[in-house]
Design an enzyme around this catalytic site. Structure first.
Site, PDB file in Angstrom:
ATOM      1  CB  CYS A   1     -17.935   6.132  45.277  1.00 19.91           C
ATOM      2  SG  CYS A   1     -17.277   4.481  45.356  1.00 19.91           S
TER       3      CYS A   1
ATOM      4  NE  ARG B   1     -21.032   9.492  41.047  1.00 23.15           N
ATOM      5  CZ  ARG B   1     -20.094  10.161  40.409  1.00 23.15           C
ATOM      6  NH1 ARG B   1     -20.396  11.249  39.766  1.00 23.15           N
ATOM      7  NH2 ARG B   1     -18.841   9.758  40.410  1.00 23.15           N
TER       8      ARG B   1
ATOM      9  CD1 TRP C   1     -21.475   0.312  42.076  1.00 18.44           C
ATOM     10  CD2 TRP C   1     -19.321   0.224  41.491  1.00 18.44           C
ATOM     11  NE1 TRP C   1     -21.358  -0.534  41.002  1.00 18.44           N
ATOM     12  CE2 TRP C   1     -20.060  -0.615  40.625  1.00 18.44           C
ATOM     13  CE3 TRP C   1     -17.937   0.314  41.303  1.00 18.44           C
ATOM     14  CZ2 TRP C   1     -19.470  -1.349  39.605  1.00 18.44           C
ATOM     15  CZ3 TRP C   1     -17.353  -0.413  40.285  1.00 18.44           C
ATOM     16  CH2 TRP C   1     -18.122  -1.233  39.445  1.00 18.44           C
TER      17      TRP C   1
ATOM     18  CG  ASN D   1     -16.161   9.156  44.952  1.00 20.16           C
ATOM     19  OD1 ASN D   1     -16.622   8.607  45.946  1.00 20.16           O
ATOM     20  ND2 ASN D   1     -16.853  10.006  44.211  1.00 20.16           N
ATOM     21  N   GLY D   2     -12.713   6.402  43.996  1.00 21.68           N
ATOM     22  CA  GLY D   2     -11.508   6.008  43.261  1.00 21.68           C
ATOM     23  C   GLY D   2     -10.874   4.779  43.885  1.00 21.68           C
TER      24      GLY D   2
ATOM     25  CD  GLU E   1     -25.973   2.300  22.477  1.00 20.33           C
ATOM     26  OE1 GLU E   1     -24.885   1.729  22.682  1.00 20.33           O
ATOM     27  OE2 GLU E   1     -26.546   2.999  23.336  1.00 20.33           O
TER      28      GLU E   1
ATOM     29  CE  LYS F   1     -28.445   2.086  26.319  1.00 22.80           C
ATOM     30  NZ  LYS F   1     -27.299   2.759  25.907  1.00 22.80           N
TER      31      LYS F   1
ATOM     32  CD  GLU G   1     -26.849  -0.149  29.307  1.00 27.03           C
ATOM     33  OE1 GLU G   1     -25.900   0.039  30.071  1.00 27.03           O
ATOM     34  OE2 GLU G   1     -27.098   0.598  28.345  1.00 27.03           O
TER      35      GLU G   1
ATOM     36  CG  HIS H   1     -18.793 -17.639   9.712  1.00 30.70           C
ATOM     37  ND1 HIS H   1     -18.218 -18.476   8.783  1.00 30.70           N
ATOM     38  CD2 HIS H   1     -19.252 -16.573   9.006  1.00 30.70           C
ATOM     39  CE1 HIS H   1     -18.295 -17.929   7.578  1.00 30.70           C
ATOM     40  NE2 HIS H   1     -18.929 -16.765   7.684  1.00 30.70           N
TER      41      HIS H   1
ATOM     42  CE  LYS I   1     -25.120   8.722  32.771  1.00 37.11           C
ATOM     43  NZ  LYS I   1     -25.623   8.059  31.552  1.00 37.11           N
TER      44      LYS I   1
HETATM   45  C1  F6R Z   1     -24.317   2.246  28.366  1.00 36.89           C
HETATM   46  C2  F6R Z   1     -23.444   3.254  28.943  1.00 36.89           C
HETATM   47  C3  F6R Z   1     -21.994   2.947  29.038  1.00 36.89           C
HETATM   48  C4  F6R Z   1     -21.145   4.207  28.765  1.00 36.89           C
HETATM   49  C5  F6R Z   1     -19.663   3.906  29.060  1.00 36.89           C
HETATM   50  C6  F6R Z   1     -18.787   5.104  28.751  1.00 36.89           C
HETATM   51  O1  F6R Z   1     -25.640   2.684  28.330  1.00 36.89           O
HETATM   52  O2  F6R Z   1     -23.869   4.305  29.344  1.00 36.89           O
HETATM   53  O3  F6R Z   1     -21.629   1.904  28.199  1.00 36.89           O
HETATM   54  O4  F6R Z   1     -21.336   4.587  27.435  1.00 36.89           O
HETATM   55  O5  F6R Z   1     -19.528   3.542  30.401  1.00 36.89           O
HETATM   56  O6  F6R Z   1     -19.126   6.181  29.565  1.00 36.89           O
HETATM   57  P1  F6R Z   1     -18.677   7.654  29.205  1.00 36.89           P
HETATM   58  O7  F6R Z   1     -19.356   8.030  27.941  1.00 36.89           O
HETATM   59  O8  F6R Z   1     -19.122   8.480  30.378  1.00 36.89           O
HETATM   60  O9  F6R Z   1     -17.184   7.634  29.035  1.00 36.89           O
END
Ligand code: F6R
Length: 608
Positions: free
Chosen positions: A2, A27, A75, A101-102, A481, A485, A488, A504, A603
């Site tokens: 949010c 976000r 959100w 938010n929260g 990673e 990427k 997602e 396995h 985000k």
């Molecule tokens: C993936 C991504 C997430 C963040 C995770 C942690 O591209 O961005 O997996 O890495 O949500 O977020 P932070 O680093 O803000 O604690």
């Protein structure tokens, strides 16, 4: 997650609120709303879906007169995305409006109690319990009512509140969810993220936990939970608002990938002097470093993946036993922590709920904490014993790229610093590592310039069902990673596997034409990974290999090879990840996905 914006001043509030909410779109959200005091009453407009629905509904804010208001992008957590569940939430006669938010953890208890007293709830949200509880406690003094509510509610929150009785004020309060306030020439602002108000002011106040702010058009007063005024100092935001704009790139993600050479340089250069690593932000003495018994790296998502890479580096280079944990697991597994241990917290946003909780757990147990964080002044940055900032600037795309690269640099620098203090490397070795580190920005730049080739390759895979990533050691961390990427942002199912583990079970998923990306940058593991490549090829896989320049024999085993420039074995992640980021990006673009705002994602994940 949010987003909150609030404004009181000389200008019409609604267009300002909508503009601020636009800056928070990255976000992730599923509905939006604004409340404005129109001179007589609080008017509220909200809509499920993108902000443009709300913009159409309000004619870009033009049909909502008034110079004081609050806005929100939601959100969904409690209750589906809908007009009714969107914020602002309000009391029965709409004299109190709240954006939040929260999560209010005890909202059901509050709801039950107020329902028994005759209150009627119309939404499924936890936030409505705050609006109704404010109504219950309100006897003409907003500050008193807010404090009483804060004493009753449990969970995490940042709040923006309007009282129709006090149309010359906006109230704000927070606990464990970020909120900033700022004063500009035209009035006062609040926002859950500084980017929303950066175009109006660069001097902001970080509202602390259990603090309340009262905004008027002339200024802001802060209060503690006893209702006493609190003096606060503003912080100047250095980075340019343009840094949060796309600057000619099609997506923020692409722009941020291209910023990686700079990000890596900015994070590294101030910490290198005459060939040596000097981390001024680190308060630990050589003795403290020598005494570290065990390192516990705790983070989520991509930040966790940097930890997986770093484990190999801290253990091999500095000989420090290292554990890596996903924060949501660490916090509930009653970890065994010794007083000589160091808990290393990694977070771009500095607000990730589970990571913050893990930090607090370590602190409660009296364990030293060090955080690698991007957002200055964020909760993790403020609460950790020590902070090492990644100087990546604002990261807008939901999928992290440049912050991830900057986190890796911090790990490398720390590992060298630790290894030196513990006598595990010589002066010459340190200088050699530093020389390799200093080459990384140009090498990353070179790999980015190879984007056309990767785009062409990616276009072949926009219809793929499953894609696998394999590697050993650090190459496995890179695979994790690369796989995240891809999945997602492109919604293609993907998994990362230690190359030796595939047989396995998972190898049964390999069919004719399945793409397997094999990462083979670790010299001592190279022949082993090649054997695993042969295994999957025998079962019909098409193999894309990422390996070091010079290892041309890979062409005999893999179908398509991408080379990365020579660097030290510890640092290959910083290079090998670039083609994988580009691959994920171009697959997602080819599929027409919303690259910067993938579905269901946020985000900053401020709920556990
Ligand atoms: C993936 C991504 C997430 C963040 C995770 C942690 O591209 O961005 O997996 O890495 O949500 O977020 P932070 O680093 O803000 O604690």
């Amino acid at each position: 997650m949010c987003g909150i914006v609030g404004y009181i001043g000389d200008d019409q509030a609604a267009p300002i609120l909508l503009d601020g909410l636009e800056k928070l779109e990255y976000r992730g959200y599923d509905s939006a709303g604004i409340a404005v005091f129109d001179g007589k009453q609080i008017e509220i407009k909200k809509a499920k879906g993108r902000l443009k629905v709300l913009e159409e509904l309000t004619h870009d804010g033009a049909n909502m007169p008034g110079v004081v208001g609050i806005g929100h992008t939601r959100w969904a957590t409690h209750g589906e995305p809908s007009d009714i569940n969107a914020h602002p939430q309000y009391n029965k006669d709409k004299t109190i409006a709240v954006v939040h938010n929260g999560i209010i953890e005890n909202y059901q208890k509050i709801k039950d109690k107020l329902t028994a007293k005759g209150y009627k709830f119309i939404s499924e949200t936890d936030t409505e319990s705050v609006a109704q509880l404010l109504d219950y406690y309100y006897e003409g003094n907003p500050l008193e009512a807010i404090i009483k509510v804060m004493q009753r509610i449990e969970g995490s929150y940042s709040l923006g509140i309007l009282f129709a009785d006090h149309p010359d004020k906006v109230y704000a309060a927070r606990k464990d969810s970020p909120l900033v306030a700022g004063i500009a020439d035209d009035g006062s602002y609040i926002a859950s993220d500084v980017t929303a108000i950066l175009k109006h002011t660069r001097d902001v106040y970080y509202i602390d936990n259990q603090e309340i702010a009262c905004l008027t058009k002339e200024g802001i007063t802060f209060f503690n939970m006893d209702g006493e005024p609190v003096q606060k100092e503003s912080k100047h935001i250095d980075w340019d608002a343009n840094a949060a704009e796309k600057g000619g790139y099609e997506h923020f993600m692409l722009k941020e990938m291209y910023e990686q050479p700079k990000t890596v340089r900015d994070t590294m250069s101030p910490r290198i002097r005459k060939g040596h690593v000097v981390i001024d932000d680190l308060k630990m003495s050589d003795d403290d470093i020598r005494n570290i018994g065990r390192l516990h790296i705790v983070a989520c998502g991509s930040a966790y993946h940097t930890g997986v890479t770093a484990k190999y580096v801290y253990e091999e280079m500095a000989r420090i036993p290292t554990d890596v944990d996903v924060a949501s697991e660490f916090r509930y597994r009653d970890p065994i922590l010794d007083k000589n241990d160091l808990v290393l917290i990694i977070s771009q946003s500095g607000e990730t709920a589970d990571t913050l909780a893990a930090l607090r757990l370590a602190k409660e147990k009296g364990i030293r904490t060090l955080a690698i964080v991007n957002v200055v002044g964020s909760s993790i940055a403020r609460e950790a014993d020590e902070v090492m900032y990644t100087w990546a600037g604002p990261e807008i795309a939901v999928a992290t790229t440049k912050a991830y690269s900057a986190q890796l640099i911090c790990h490398y620098l720390l590992a060298i610093r630790f290894a030196r203090a513990r006598g595990e490397i010589t002066d010459e070795q340190e200088q050699a590592y530093v020389a390799d580190l200093e080459k990384l920005p140009d090498q990353i730049d070179m790999l980015l310039n190879n984007k056309k080739k990767i785009q062409k390759f990616a276009n072949r895979y926009i219809g793929a069902k499953d894609i696998f990533f394999i590697g050993r050691g650090i190459d496995y961390a890179i695979s994790m990673e690369g796989s995240l990427k891809l999945k997602e942002i492109s919604y293609i199912h993907s998994e990362a596997y230690p190359a030796g583990e595939l047989k396995h079970g998972t190898i049964s998923l390999i069919e004719d034409g399945t793409l397997v990306a094999a990462i083979a940058t670790q010299k001592k593991l190279y022949p082993k990974t090649v054997s695993n490549i042969v295994e999957v090829k025998t079962r019909g896989a098409f193999v894309l290999a990422v390996t070091n320049e010079g290892d041309t024999d890979m062409e005999e085993h893999a179908d398509y090879v991408i080379y990365i420039p020579q660097t030290n074995q510890y640092f290959t992640n910083s290079l090998a990840i670039i083609p994988l980021q580009l691959f994920a990006y171009y697959v997602a673009v080819g599929k027409g996905c919303d690259v910067d705002k993938p579905r269901n994602l946020a985000k900053s994940v401020t709920v556990e």
